[in-house]
Design an enzyme around this catalytic site. Structure first.
Site, PDB file in Angstrom:
ATOM      1  N   ASN A  80     -22.818 -16.012  18.544  1.00  0.00           N
ATOM      2  CA  ASN A  80     -24.061 -16.614  18.059  1.00  0.00           C
ATOM      3  C   ASN A  80     -24.904 -17.237  19.169  1.00  0.00           C
ATOM      4  O   ASN A  80     -26.117 -17.060  19.209  1.00  0.00           O
ATOM      5  CB  ASN A  80     -23.747 -17.667  16.987  1.00  0.00           C
ATOM      6  CG  ASN A  80     -25.011 -18.307  16.450  1.00  0.00           C
ATOM      7  OD1 ASN A  80     -25.869 -17.620  15.904  1.00  0.00           O
ATOM      8  ND2 ASN A  80     -25.154 -19.610  16.644  1.00  0.00           N
TER       9      ASN A  80
ATOM     10  N   GLU B 208     -22.135 -24.016   8.682  1.00  0.00           N
ATOM     11  CA  GLU B 208     -22.551 -22.663   9.099  1.00  0.00           C
ATOM     12  C   GLU B 208     -22.588 -21.728   7.894  1.00  0.00           C
ATOM     13  O   GLU B 208     -23.491 -20.898   7.777  1.00  0.00           O
ATOM     14  CB  GLU B 208     -21.625 -22.098  10.178  1.00  0.00           C
ATOM     15  CG  GLU B 208     -21.738 -22.806  11.522  1.00  0.00           C
ATOM     16  CD  GLU B 208     -23.176 -22.972  12.003  1.00  0.00           C
ATOM     17  OE1 GLU B 208     -23.909 -21.966  12.063  1.00  0.00           O
ATOM     18  OE2 GLU B 208     -23.569 -24.106  12.321  1.00  0.00           O
TER      19      GLU B 208
ATOM     20  N   TRP C 111     -33.677 -13.987  13.789  1.00  0.00           N
ATOM     21  CA  TRP C 111     -34.786 -13.550  14.658  1.00  0.00           C
ATOM     22  C   TRP C 111     -36.011 -14.431  14.479  1.00  0.00           C
ATOM     23  O   TRP C 111     -36.649 -14.834  15.450  1.00  0.00           O
ATOM     24  CB  TRP C 111     -35.111 -12.065  14.433  1.00  0.00           C
ATOM     25  CG  TRP C 111     -34.154 -11.231  15.218  1.00  0.00           C
ATOM     26  CD1 TRP C 111     -32.993 -10.652  14.768  1.00  0.00           C
ATOM     27  CD2 TRP C 111     -34.215 -10.954  16.630  1.00  0.00           C
ATOM     28  NE1 TRP C 111     -32.346 -10.038  15.810  1.00  0.00           N
ATOM     29  CE2 TRP C 111     -33.073 -10.196  16.953  1.00  0.00           C
ATOM     30  CE3 TRP C 111     -35.124 -11.268  17.638  1.00  0.00           C
ATOM     31  CZ2 TRP C 111     -32.817  -9.748  18.250  1.00  0.00           C
ATOM     32  CZ3 TRP C 111     -34.871 -10.824  18.927  1.00  0.00           C
ATOM     33  CH2 TRP C 111     -33.730 -10.072  19.219  1.00  0.00           C
TER      34      TRP C 111
ATOM     35  N   TRP D 279     -40.531  -9.833  17.385  1.00  0.00           N
ATOM     36  CA  TRP D 279     -39.128 -10.061  16.990  1.00  0.00           C
ATOM     37  C   TRP D 279     -38.546  -8.903  16.191  1.00  0.00           C
ATOM     38  O   TRP D 279     -37.332  -8.664  16.202  1.00  0.00           O
ATOM     39  CB  TRP D 279     -38.998 -11.380  16.216  1.00  0.00           C
ATOM     40  CG  TRP D 279     -39.822 -11.463  14.962  1.00  0.00           C
ATOM     41  CD1 TRP D 279     -41.103 -11.927  14.857  1.00  0.00           C
ATOM     42  CD2 TRP D 279     -39.439 -11.061  13.640  1.00  0.00           C
ATOM     43  NE1 TRP D 279     -41.529 -11.835  13.565  1.00  0.00           N
ATOM     44  CE2 TRP D 279     -40.532 -11.308  12.787  1.00  0.00           C
ATOM     45  CE3 TRP D 279     -38.288 -10.530  13.084  1.00  0.00           C
ATOM     46  CZ2 TRP D 279     -40.522 -11.037  11.424  1.00  0.00           C
ATOM     47  CZ3 TRP D 279     -38.257 -10.248  11.717  1.00  0.00           C
ATOM     48  CH2 TRP D 279     -39.368 -10.504  10.906  1.00  0.00           C
TER      49      TRP D 279
ATOM     50  N   TRP E   2     -25.769 -22.223   6.384  1.00  0.00           N
ATOM     51  CA  TRP E   2     -26.886 -21.466   6.977  1.00  0.00           C
ATOM     52  C   TRP E   2     -26.975 -20.072   6.350  1.00  0.00           C
ATOM     53  O   TRP E   2     -28.055 -19.514   6.154  1.00  0.00           O
ATOM     54  CB  TRP E   2     -26.708 -21.334   8.503  1.00  0.00           C
ATOM     55  CG  TRP E   2     -27.296 -22.486   9.264  1.00  0.00           C
ATOM     56  CD1 TRP E   2     -26.619 -23.530   9.816  1.00  0.00           C
ATOM     57  CD2 TRP E   2     -28.699 -22.710   9.551  1.00  0.00           C
ATOM     58  NE1 TRP E   2     -27.507 -24.396  10.437  1.00  0.00           N
ATOM     59  CE2 TRP E   2     -28.781 -23.913  10.284  1.00  0.00           C
ATOM     60  CE3 TRP E   2     -29.869 -22.025   9.256  1.00  0.00           C
ATOM     61  CZ2 TRP E   2     -30.001 -24.431  10.738  1.00  0.00           C
ATOM     62  CZ3 TRP E   2     -31.092 -22.544   9.705  1.00  0.00           C
ATOM     63  CH2 TRP E   2     -31.142 -23.726  10.438  1.00  0.00           C
TER      64      TRP E   2
ATOM     65  N   TRP F  24     -48.391 -10.669  20.520  1.00  0.00           N
ATOM     66  CA  TRP F  24     -47.170 -10.112  21.102  1.00  0.00           C
ATOM     67  C   TRP F  24     -47.572  -9.132  22.193  1.00  0.00           C
ATOM     68  O   TRP F  24     -48.654  -8.530  22.133  1.00  0.00           O
ATOM     69  CB  TRP F  24     -46.353  -9.387  20.025  1.00  0.00           C
ATOM     70  CG  TRP F  24     -45.934 -10.284  18.901  1.00  0.00           C
ATOM     71  CD1 TRP F  24     -46.511 -10.359  17.661  1.00  0.00           C
ATOM     72  CD2 TRP F  24     -44.892 -11.264  18.912  1.00  0.00           C
ATOM     73  NE1 TRP F  24     -45.876 -11.320  16.893  1.00  0.00           N
ATOM     74  CE2 TRP F  24     -44.869 -11.890  17.643  1.00  0.00           C
ATOM     75  CE3 TRP F  24     -43.956 -11.678  19.866  1.00  0.00           C
ATOM     76  CZ2 TRP F  24     -43.978 -12.891  17.299  1.00  0.00           C
ATOM     77  CZ3 TRP F  24     -43.053 -12.672  19.524  1.00  0.00           C
ATOM     78  CH2 TRP F  24     -43.075 -13.274  18.265  1.00  0.00           C
TER      79      TRP F  24
HETATM   80  C1  LIG Z   1     -31.041 -13.313  16.485  1.00  0.00           C
HETATM   81  C2  LIG Z   1     -29.894 -13.531  15.522  1.00  0.00           C
HETATM   82  C3  LIG Z   1     -29.519 -12.509  14.652  1.00  0.00           C
HETATM   83  C4  LIG Z   1     -28.446 -12.702  13.759  1.00  0.00           C
HETATM   84  N1  LIG Z   1     -28.096 -11.681  12.918  1.00  0.00           N
HETATM   85  C5  LIG Z   1     -27.079 -11.865  12.021  1.00  0.00           C
HETATM   86  C6  LIG Z   1     -26.712 -10.819  11.131  1.00  0.00           C
HETATM   87  O1  LIG Z   1     -27.320  -9.737  11.081  1.00  0.00           O
HETATM   88  N2  LIG Z   1     -25.648 -11.045  10.303  1.00  0.00           N
HETATM   89  C7  LIG Z   1     -24.950 -12.229  10.289  1.00  0.00           C
HETATM   90  O2  LIG Z   1     -24.004 -12.380   9.514  1.00  0.00           O
HETATM   91  N3  LIG Z   1     -25.329 -13.242  11.098  1.00  0.00           N
HETATM   92  C8  LIG Z   1     -26.350 -13.095  11.965  1.00  0.00           C
HETATM   93  N4  LIG Z   1     -26.694 -14.128  12.810  1.00  0.00           N
HETATM   94  C9  LIG Z   1     -26.027 -15.445  12.647  1.00  0.00           C
HETATM   95  C10 LIG Z   1     -24.761 -15.671  13.500  1.00  0.00           C
HETATM   96  O3  LIG Z   1     -24.995 -15.316  14.832  1.00  0.00           O
HETATM   97  C11 LIG Z   1     -23.533 -14.918  12.982  1.00  0.00           C
HETATM   98  O4  LIG Z   1     -23.378 -15.125  11.589  1.00  0.00           O
HETATM   99  C12 LIG Z   1     -22.267 -15.396  13.684  1.00  0.00           C
HETATM  100  O5  LIG Z   1     -22.380 -15.193  15.068  1.00  0.00           O
HETATM  101  C13 LIG Z   1     -21.082 -14.642  13.134  1.00  0.00           C
HETATM  102  O6  LIG Z   1     -19.917 -14.950  13.837  1.00  0.00           O
HETATM  103  P1  LIG Z   1     -18.714 -15.701  13.122  1.00  0.00           P
HETATM  104  O7  LIG Z   1     -18.387 -15.043  11.825  1.00  0.00           O
HETATM  105  O8  LIG Z   1     -17.625 -15.813  14.117  1.00  0.00           O
HETATM  106  O9  LIG Z   1     -19.362 -17.096  12.819  1.00  0.00           O
HETATM  107  P2  LIG Z   1     -18.708 -18.507  12.476  1.00  0.00           P
HETATM  108  O10 LIG Z   1     -19.206 -19.486  13.484  1.00  0.00           O
HETATM  109  O11 LIG Z   1     -17.265 -18.399  12.276  1.00  0.00           O
HETATM  110  O12 LIG Z   1     -19.437 -18.899  11.111  1.00  0.00           O
HETATM  111  C14 LIG Z   1     -18.899 -18.636   9.810  1.00  0.00           C
HETATM  112  C15 LIG Z   1     -19.870 -17.855   8.996  1.00  0.00           C
HETATM  113  O13 LIG Z   1     -21.052 -18.609   8.753  1.00  0.00           O
HETATM  114  C16 LIG Z   1     -22.180 -17.737   8.728  1.00  0.00           C
HETATM  115  N5  LIG Z   1     -23.097 -18.120   9.810  1.00  0.00           N
HETATM  116  C17 LIG Z   1     -22.775 -18.677  10.997  1.00  0.00           C
HETATM  117  N6  LIG Z   1     -23.892 -18.928  11.722  1.00  0.00           N
HETATM  118  C18 LIG Z   1     -24.925 -18.498  10.962  1.00  0.00           C
HETATM  119  C19 LIG Z   1     -26.335 -18.477  11.146  1.00  0.00           C
HETATM  120  N7  LIG Z   1     -26.923 -18.966  12.245  1.00  0.00           N
HETATM  121  N8  LIG Z   1     -27.101 -17.956  10.158  1.00  0.00           N
HETATM  122  C20 LIG Z   1     -26.550 -17.478   9.025  1.00  0.00           C
HETATM  123  N9  LIG Z   1     -25.213 -17.463   8.802  1.00  0.00           N
HETATM  124  C21 LIG Z   1     -24.425 -17.972   9.747  1.00  0.00           C
HETATM  125  C22 LIG Z   1     -21.658 -16.327   8.964  1.00  0.00           C
HETATM  126  O14 LIG Z   1     -21.499 -15.687   7.720  1.00  0.00           O
HETATM  127  C23 LIG Z   1     -20.330 -16.575   9.649  1.00  0.00           C
HETATM  128  O15 LIG Z   1     -19.399 -15.554   9.450  1.00  0.00           O
HETATM  129  C24 LIG Z   1     -27.758 -13.953  13.723  1.00  0.00           C
HETATM  130  C25 LIG Z   1     -28.146 -14.959  14.611  1.00  0.00           C
HETATM  131  C26 LIG Z   1     -29.199 -14.755  15.498  1.00  0.00           C
HETATM  132  C27 LIG Z   1     -29.589 -15.861  16.433  1.00  0.00           C
END
Ligand SMILES: Cc1cc2nc3c(=O)[nH]c(=O)nc-3n(C[C@H](O)[C@H](O)[C@H](O)COP(=O)(O)OP(=O)(O)OC[C@H]3O[C@@H](n4cnc5c(N)ncnc54)[C@H](O)[C@@H]3O)c2cc1C
Length: 467
Positions: free
Chosen positions: A340, A273, A381, A358, A276, A304
């Site tokens: 997420n 993650e 997005w 989006w 990502w 759209w």
């Molecule tokens: C529509 C949409 C918009 C999003 N907008 C953002 C945003 O503005 N900022 C943001 O940080 N994340 C965003 N995310 C990705 C993700 O949802 C969040 O990073 C995650 O929910 C953060 O929670 P956590 O720290 O508990 O994640 P954990 O599951 O604990 O993951 C650890 C870290 O990995 C990174 N990470 C995890 N999943 C993703 C992912 N899919 N993409 C990129 N990095 C990821 C984050 O930095 C996160 O803190 C978005 C996802 C979607 C589907």
């Protein structure tokens, strides 16, 4: 002692801060400054929830710096003007900072670096925001990656598991005037933020604590637990990472140092993650048009739907009549964060069932998420809308009812944020219309089945007109 300006931006930490460390190692007295210049990020200047976070993060950092005898300077931008004036005020011979990768930051930073160097100032930037810098990872042909899995395979072999850099134990106090944080008015004038502080503690200590709590309570079950929105199955580190209150290297080190092969295997889904996050930054670095334009050019011709203001408001306010969508949107409003899995569901509903562009969703998230991050938000997005790099195929339209039944099987998450539905039996909680609805809770604003079909037809039309 010579002075080096350490220009803090989204690296609001003392621990494992390469620019700060380099200044001290070079024998300079570090002058720590944060410059408030939101117009330099336009049109993506921090939204309301992120400004709340920034306010509290700067307070926390100020207090950590003062505990070590120093002082965090606060100045209002433009950045170049402030740096020039600080050089004149303090006699600084060097300016150090950690790199950012968004298009506006890169352009500003390169111009400032070139100008400083031309004037004989030692201007240096460092890597500290990602696992690996976006230009350090390339395909065999020397190109940027567009698909996550090979990107991750490459990155996973190059993870920096060196011990993080220590925080300085003391800092010098250099007498230069600072502005007051309150004068920046970062906190919202309409106080919708009380739920944020119940959920989060901005600052370096809050970040370290979130990591500890995650490792103690959720890490072991992360591979499955990360998909269940009713529990704390994820780390909640995203806003801390966005503001650089913790470095990814520190997390990797905690997860992998002295770990057995079995523990290392357990860490893999979490590291992925973080991968990502690096991938999103890799994309925005190599394709700087992404915050507004689709990665897949075919989508420039996609039809759209015209925005229906009432439907958009219903989505924003969590009143669409689709329980898991409403729970997610209310979680966002109340806590500044959304799980997420639910982000994907609400984004799919907006871009596929409502068929709104989006960017409408990305902009709302930008203003309401404490972790709003241009690279991650754009990728999230575009991925969900189907137009991003390595995106979910457009025909993969999340069914919010079956997603709810699968990931919130007993409805605990929906009940927490949509209390109107609390008395419904679990089998009806994700589709209250099957029991005739609930008084005070709206009927669905769209029919899920027919809007799904309409989206698929619009997609087929785009493909046929593009071929
Ligand atoms: C529509 C949409 C918009 C999003 N907008 C953002 C945003 O503005 N900022 C943001 O940080 N994340 C965003 N995310 C990705 C993700 O949802 C969040 O990073 C995650 O929910 C953060 O929670 P956590 O720290 O508990 O994640 P954990 O599951 O604990 O993951 C650890 C870290 O990995 C990174 N990470 C995890 N999943 C993703 C992912 N899919 N993409 C990129 N990095 C990821 C984050 O930095 C996160 O803190 C978005 C996802 C979607 C589907």
């Amino acid at each position: 002692m010579t002075v080096a300006i350490v220009w803090l931006r989204r690296d609001l930490r003392l621990f494992d801060n390469p620019a700060l460390h380099a200044a001290i190692r070079a024998g300079h007295a570090p002058l720590l400054v944060y410059i408030h210049a939101p117009q330099e990020d336009a049109p993506w200047q921090p939204g309301g929830a992120a400004r709340w976070w920034l306010h509290h993060s700067l307070l926390a950092l100020s207090s950590d710096v003062e505990e070590r005898g120093g002082c965090l300077l606060l100045r209002r931008g433009p950045s170049k003007q402030v740096i020039d004036s600080l050089i004149a005020e303090s006699g600084a011979v060097a300016v150090y900072w950690n790199r950012l990768y968004e298009p506006a930051s890169r352009e500003r930073d390169s111009a400032i670096k070139a100008d400083l160097r031309a004037r004989g100032i030692d201007a240096q930037s460092f890597a500290g925001h990602l696992l690996r810098e976006p230009f350090a990872i390339k395909t065999g042909a020397g190109e940027p990656y567009r698909v996550f899995t090979p990107f991750w395979r490459n990155l996973a072999q190059r993870l920096d598991s060196n011990a993080p850099l220590a925080a300085p134990t003391s800092l010098p106090r250099i007498s230069v005037d600072s502005e007051s944080l309150d004068s920046w008015k970062l906190l919202p004038s309409i106080r919708w933020d009380h739920g944020f502080s119940e959920r989060f503690s901005p600052g370096e200590r809050g970040a370290a604590k979130s990591l500890d709590v995650f490792l103690d309570s959720a890490f072991e079950h992360y591979a499955n637990g990360r998909d269940l929105p009713d529990r704390r199955g994820t780390s909640g580190l995203s806003p801390h990472l966005h503001f650089g209150e913790i470095s990814p290297r520190r997390i990797v080190h905690r997860l992998t140092a002295q770990s057995t092969p079995a523990q290392r295997q357990l860490a893999e889904p979490y590291l992925r993650e973080l991968g990502w996050r690096d991938f999103a930054h890799h994309l925005i670095y190599h394709f700087p048009h992404l915050p507004t334009d689709p990665m897949q050019r075919a989508f420039e011709a996609f039809e759209w739907a015209a925005i229906d203001a009432g439907q958009l408001r219903a989505w924003q306010q969590g009143r669409t009549g689709i329980p898991i969508v409403d729970a997610g949107m209310r979680e966002l409003w109340q806590t500044g964060w959304m799980h997420n899995r639910v982000r994907m569901i609400v984004a799919s509903f907006l871009t596929k069932n409502l068929r709104f562009h989006w960017l409408e969703g990305a902009r709302w998230f930008w203003d309401t998420l404490v972790d709003a991050d241009l690279a991650n938000n754009t990728q999230g997005w575009q991925w969900t809308a189907g137009c991003g790099a390595d995106a979910a195929p457009y025909f993969r339209i999340f069914n919010p009812v079956s997603q709810g039944e699968r990931f919130d099987a007993n409805g605990a998450y929906v009940k927490r944020f949509v209390p109107e539905l609390a008395k419904l039996p679990a089998k009806a909680i994700h589709q209250p219309w099957v029991v005739g609805g609930v008084s005070g809770y709206p009927q669905p604003i769209v029919d899920l089945k027919s809007t799904r079909e309409a989206a698929l037809s619009a997609f087929a039309l785009m493909r046929s007109s593009g071929s």
